[in-house]
Enzyme design. Structure first.
Site, short mmCIF file in Angstrom:
data_model
loop_
_atom_site.label_atom_id
_atom_site.label_comp_id
_atom_site.label_asym_id
_atom_site.label_seq_id
_atom_site.Cartn_x
_atom_site.Cartn_y
_atom_site.Cartn_z
N GLU A 38 41.94 -96.75 117.52
CA GLU A 38 42.67 -96.54 118.78
C GLU A 38 42.12 -97.44 119.89
O GLU A 38 42.88 -98.00 120.67
CB GLU A 38 42.61 -95.08 119.20
CG GLU A 38 43.49 -94.18 118.38
CD GLU A 38 43.50 -92.74 118.88
OE1 GLU A 38 42.68 -92.38 119.76
OE2 GLU A 38 44.32 -91.97 118.37
N GLU A 94 37.31 -89.21 112.11
CA GLU A 94 37.48 -89.17 113.57
C GLU A 94 36.87 -90.41 114.23
O GLU A 94 37.45 -90.98 115.16
CB GLU A 94 36.87 -87.89 114.14
CG GLU A 94 37.18 -87.66 115.59
CD GLU A 94 38.66 -87.44 115.88
OE1 GLU A 94 39.19 -88.14 116.77
OE2 GLU A 94 39.29 -86.60 115.23
#
Length: 121
Positions: A71, A64
């Protein structure tokens, strides 16, 4: 250790807390991790079971955090839509999905037999 020697740990902690504050999925993973830990305590897991649970929790959080980093960088360098930006973001999200599914499988292998025995008695 000097004050400067602790700086990398402070930066790392800042990355973890920033991800916690801004990423809904990180909070979801934390909730499920705490539930697995609570269930594990209640089920009196063996040391080897705890190793697998700890590995799964760490794997999902690492995935994550890397997903969030990818991102963020992609959004910085390619604010407009680009197929390669999408490919990078989708691949990073896929890594998180694989880690989460692996964790579910391991959790099922560890917890389901114990829960079945507990409720069959």
């Amino acid at each position: 250790m000097s004050k400067n020697g602790l700086r990398p740990f402070a930066h790392a902690w800042n990355g973890i807390t920033a991800t916690y504050r801004t990423e809904r999925n990180f909070k979801i993973h934390l909730t499920f991790s705490l539930a697995a830990i609570a269930l594990g305590i209640g089920m009196h897991l063996s040391a080897s079971d705890w190793c697998w649970i700890a590995l799964c929790i760490a794997l999902v959080f690492v995935a994550e955090l890397i997903n969030t980093a990818i991102e963020s960088v992609v959004n910085l360098v390619s604010p407009a839509y680009h197929p390669l930006a999408k490919k990078a973001k989708d691949a990073a999200a896929g890594a998180v999905l694989i880690a989460a599914v692996f964790s579910l499988v391991v959790g099922g292998i560890i917890f389901l037999p114990k829960l079945c025995r507990h409720f069959m008695i």
